[in-house]
Design an enzyme around this catalytic site. Structure first.
Site, PDB file in Angstrom:
ATOM      1  N   LYS A 175      -3.594  -4.277   0.069  1.00 58.58           N
ATOM      2  CA  LYS A 175      -3.889  -4.095   1.496  1.00 58.58           C
ATOM      3  C   LYS A 175      -4.567  -5.308   2.125  1.00 58.58           C
ATOM      4  CE  LYS A 175      -2.353   0.157   2.103  1.00 58.58           C
ATOM      5  NZ  LYS A 175      -1.228   0.454   3.017  1.00 58.58           N
TER       6      LYS A 175
ATOM      7  N   GLU B  22      -6.630   2.775  10.560  1.00 58.06           N
ATOM      8  CA  GLU B  22      -6.561   4.088   9.931  1.00 58.06           C
ATOM      9  C   GLU B  22      -6.572   3.893   8.429  1.00 58.06           C
ATOM     10  OE1 GLU B  22      -3.059   2.537   8.598  1.00 58.06           O
ATOM     11  OE2 GLU B  22      -3.776   2.350  10.655  1.00 58.06           O
TER      12      GLU B  22
ATOM     13  N   SER C 193       0.088  -1.926  -7.329  1.00 58.67           N
ATOM     14  CA  SER C 193      -0.434  -2.234  -5.999  1.00 58.67           C
ATOM     15  C   SER C 193      -1.936  -2.054  -5.839  1.00 58.67           C
ATOM     16  CB  SER C 193       0.289  -1.393  -4.949  1.00 58.67           C
ATOM     17  OG  SER C 193       0.186  -0.019  -5.252  1.00 58.67           O
TER      18      SER C 193
END
Length: 399
Positions: free
Chosen positions: A92, A114, A381
C-alpha cells in the site's frame, strides 16, 4: 495478440470503468486527471517518487525462492515477491507515496482515505506525516475491532480515525463515508483512494504507482531464472496488488495470471467476497465492474477472514482481464487461507497477511500438479502482524 493500452479517454477498459459520481465531483476528478497527466510525463516527479521509494519505503523488494515451500509441494518452483518487507508492511505504501506527492503538488493539504485491513490507512497516515499533510481515515467499526493494532498505528502517526457504523461496517461503508466527505469538502481535500477501484482516473493512477511491483519482478526473475514465470498469482480484493504485478507482464502471453478472491465461508453460502467468480456487472463507488448484488441490484454484504478482501466489488481492469480471458479468477475459502498462513510460517519462517495467504493457498495447490521446471511467482502483498489476533481466535487459542 497485443492487448491495447487502456483506459480510453473516458476512463473505460472497454465495457468497464467510467465515472458514475455526483456532478459536484466531476470538476474535482477533472482537476485530478489533469494534474496526473502533467506529472506522468514529469521526470522530476518520478525522480522524487523513485528516491523516496528506495530510501524511505525500502524498494526494490526481493524476489525470494521459497525452497522449503517448494519442496513441501513437490512440484513447480515457487517465488515470493516480498512486498511484506516494505515500510509499513505492505504494498500500500507504493500508491500512498505516489498520491501523496501528487496531492502536495496540487496544494491539497487535507487528505482523506478509507481502509479495511488498515494497511492503506497506515500507509496514508505514514506519507502524510512524512509530507506534513493532515490525514483523516475512514474505517468500518467491524474492521476497527478486527484491526486494533493498525488503528493505534494510524493514531500514532497523527491521523484521525473516523469509525463508520453504517451498513456492514467494513471497507465498502468506509469508502461511502470518504466519498461523502469529499463531496462536502471538495475544494481543499484530496481523496487518497487505496485500490484500483472508483471513478476514472483512480484505477489507472493506482495501477501505475503499483506497477513498480511487476517491473521489478520481471527484471528479477529474468536475472534469477533466465526466463519469465509460467504463472503469476495474487490475491484480489479491490485488486491493486494484483494489477501491480500483472500489468507489466500483460503482453507476455505465455505468462498466465491467476487472481485469488475470498470464498469466505463458501460461495454457496453467499458469505464471501468473490466478485469476479460469483458477481454480476454493475456499478459501485463510481465505476462499472463486477460486483456482488442481489436480484434487485442492491449491494450484498460480504465476508472474509481477511479484512482487506472483504469488498463487494473489484477494479474495472480486472473485469476487463476476465472478459478477454487474460486472467483467470478463482476463490479460496477462510479455512484454506488459514492453513496456508500456517504453512508459510512453518516452512519459510514468514508470517504472511491473511490476504496473500489466499494466493499462497492456491499456489500450493497448483504447484503440486506441475513439473519442477515450471515457475510460479506469488505476490506476497503484506505481512501478518496485523492478523495475529484474528488467527488466534480462528484457531480457538488465546494469546
Amino acid at each position: 495478440m497485443k492487448i491495447k493500452e487502456l483506459p480510453d479517454f473516458h476512463g473505460y477498459f472497454e465495457l468497464f470503468g467510467g465515472r458514475f459520481v455526483p456532478e459536484t465531483l466531476i470538476p474535482a476528478l477533472d482537476e485530478l486527471e489533469s494534474a496526473y497527466k502533467e506529472v506522468k510525463n514529469a521526470p522530476s516527479f518520478w525522480a522524487e517518487f523513485d528516491s523516496l521509494s528506495h530510501d524511505y519505503a525500502g524498494r526494490p523488494t526481493p524476489l525470494y525462492f521459497a525452497q522449503r515451500l517448494t519442496e513441501h509441494c513437490g512440484g513447480a518452483q515457487i517465488f515470493l515477491k516480498r512486498e511484506d518487507l516494505l515500510h509499513t508492511g505492505a504494498h500500500k505504501i507504493n500508491n500512498a507515496l505516489g498520491q501523496g506527492l501528487l496531492a502536495k503538488r496540487m496544494e491539497k493539504r487535507r487528505i482523506i482515505a478509507e481502509t479495511g485491513a488498515g494497511q492503506h490507512g497506515v500507509a496514508a497516515a505514514t506519507i502524510c506525516a512524512k509530507l506534513g499533510l493532515e490525514c483523516i481515515v475512514y474505517m468500518g467499526e467491524k474492521d476497527i475491532h478486527r484491526q486494533a493494532l493498525n488503528v493505534f498505528r494510524m493514531k500514532l502517526l497523527g491521523a484521525e480515525v473516523h469509525p463508520v457504523s453504517s451498513g456492514s461496517k467494513t471497507l465498502k461503508d468506509a469508502i461511502n463515508e470518504a466519498i461523502r466527505d469529499w463531496v462536502t469538502n471538495v475544494s481543499d481535500t484530496y481523496y487518497l483512494l487505496g485500490s484500483v477501484v472508483g471513478p476514472h482516473p483512480y484505477p489507472v493512477m493506482v495501477r501505475d504507482f503499483q506497477s513498480v511491483i511487476g517491473k521489478e519482478a520481471k527484471e528479477q526473475i529474468l536475472h534469477k531464472c533466465g526466463r519469465l514465470p509460467d504463472y503469476i498469482i495474487a490475491c484480489v480484493g479491490g485488486g491493486s496488488n494484483a494489477i501491480g504485478i500483472f500489468h507489466p507482464f500483460v503482453n507476455d502471453k505465455d505468462v498466465k495470471f491467476i487472481g485469488v478472491e475470498a470464498a469466505g465461508r463458501g460461495i454457496k453460502t453467499l458469505q464471501h467476497a468473490a466478485s469476479l467468480v460469483a458477481g454480476k456487472v454493475g456499478v459501485l463507488h463510481g465505476a462499472k465492474s463486477y460486483v456482488l448484488q442481489d436480484d434487485a441490484g442492491q449491494i450484498r454484504e460480504t465476508h472474509s477472514i481477511a479484512p482487506g478482501l472483504d469488498y463487494p466489488g473489484v477494479g474495472p481492469e480486472h473485469s476487463y482481464y476476465k472478459a478477454i480471458g487474460r486472467a483467470t479468477y478463482v476463490a479460496v475459502d477462510d479455512n484454506a487461507a488459514l492453513e496456508a498462513f500456517q504453512l508459510l510460517c512453518q516452512t519459510e519462517g514468514i508470517i504472511p497477511a491473511l490476504e496473500p495467504a489466499h494466493a499462497i493457498s492456491y499456489a500450493v495447490k497448483m504447484a503440486s500438479s506441475l513439473d519442477k521446471e515450471q515457475i510460479i511467482v506469488v505476490n506476497l502483498s503484506g505481512r501478518g502482524d496485523k492478523d495475529v489476533d484474528i488467527v488466534v481466535r480462528a484457531l480457538g487459542m488465546e494469546l
